[in-house]
Design a protein around this motif. Structure first.
Motif, PDB file in Angstrom:
ATOM      1  N   LEU A   1       0.818  -1.212   0.000  1.00 24.43           N
ATOM      2  CA  LEU A   1       0.000   0.000   0.000  1.00 24.43           C
ATOM      3  C   LEU A   1       0.853   1.263   0.000  1.00 24.43           C
ATOM      4  CD1 LEU A   1      -2.853  -0.968   2.476  1.00 24.43           C
ATOM      5  CD2 LEU A   1      -3.063  -0.564   0.026  1.00 24.43           C
TER       6      LEU A   1
ATOM      7  N   GLY B   1       0.901   3.462  -3.275  1.00 23.01           N
ATOM      8  CA  GLY B   1       0.353   4.808  -3.150  1.00 23.01           C
ATOM      9  C   GLY B   1       1.387   5.872  -3.465  1.00 23.01           C
TER      10      GLY B   1
ATOM     11  N   VAL C   1      -2.325  -0.606  -8.825  1.00 24.54           N
ATOM     12  CA  VAL C   1      -3.021   0.252  -7.862  1.00 24.54           C
ATOM     13  C   VAL C   1      -3.963   1.223  -8.556  1.00 24.54           C
ATOM     14  CG1 VAL C   1      -1.259   0.048  -6.098  1.00 24.54           C
ATOM     15  CG2 VAL C   1      -1.114   1.900  -7.728  1.00 24.54           C
TER      16      VAL C   1
ATOM     17  N   VAL D   1      -8.408   2.883  -7.208  1.00 24.73           N
ATOM     18  CA  VAL D   1      -8.909   4.235  -6.951  1.00 24.73           C
ATOM     19  C   VAL D   1      -9.874   4.637  -8.060  1.00 24.73           C
ATOM     20  CG1 VAL D   1      -6.894   4.963  -5.647  1.00 24.73           C
ATOM     21  CG2 VAL D   1      -6.916   5.278  -8.083  1.00 24.73           C
TER      22      VAL D   1
ATOM     23  N   TYR E   1      -4.591   7.735  -3.636  1.00 26.29           N
ATOM     24  CA  TYR E   1      -3.216   7.338  -3.350  1.00 26.29           C
ATOM     25  C   TYR E   1      -2.770   7.824  -1.971  1.00 26.29           C
ATOM     26  CZ  TYR E   1      -2.933   6.013  -8.259  1.00 26.29           C
ATOM     27  OH  TYR E   1      -3.137   5.429  -9.472  1.00 26.29           O
TER      28      TYR E   1
ATOM     29  N   MET F   1      -4.226   5.455   0.423  1.00 24.64           N
ATOM     30  CA  MET F   1      -3.475   4.199   0.404  1.00 24.64           C
ATOM     31  C   MET F   1      -2.217   4.294   1.254  1.00 24.64           C
ATOM     32  SD  MET F   1      -3.852   2.962  -3.538  1.00 24.64           S
ATOM     33  CE  MET F   1      -2.647   1.701  -3.379  1.00 24.64           C
ATOM     34  N   VAL F   2      -1.496   5.406   1.166  1.00 26.73           N
ATOM     35  CA  VAL F   2      -0.280   5.578   1.966  1.00 26.73           C
ATOM     36  C   VAL F   2      -0.626   5.613   3.449  1.00 26.73           C
ATOM     37  CG1 VAL F   2       1.596   7.172   2.498  1.00 26.73           C
ATOM     38  CG2 VAL F   2       1.029   6.685   0.127  1.00 26.73           C
TER      39      VAL F   2
END
Length: 79
Positions: free
Chosen positions: A21, A25, A43, A47, A56, A59-60
């Motif tokens: 992730l 991200g 990825v 989204v 993103y 995700m981070v």
């Protein structure tokens, strides 16, 4: 310093998911901002269109939270 106690399977899985992730991200953000380094192309399917930067960033953040939870599980299992 290394420990002889093995990592629990759940903690190991959370570390792998966290890595995917955070790196996915981060590479997605770099791709959106500068148009290069689209390292983990899968990825983009996670989204929605039009909300790539927000997705993103989420995700981070979620990857960092999963990594912290996995670290807490790992520390708790070692006692």
């Amino acid at each position: 310093m290394t420990s002889s106690t093995p990592t629990s399977p759940l903690a190991a899985l959370s570390h792998v998911v966290s890595f995917a992730l955070v790196v996915g991200g981060g590479s997605g953000l770099l791709h959106e901002w500068w148009g290069w380094l689209h390292f983990m192309g899968f990825v983009r399917f996670l989204v929605p269109d039009g909300y790539e930067v927000y997705g993103y960033v989420v995700m981070v953040v979620v990857g960092a939270a999963v990594g912290a939870a996995g670290g807490a599980l790992d520390e708790r299992s070692r006692g």
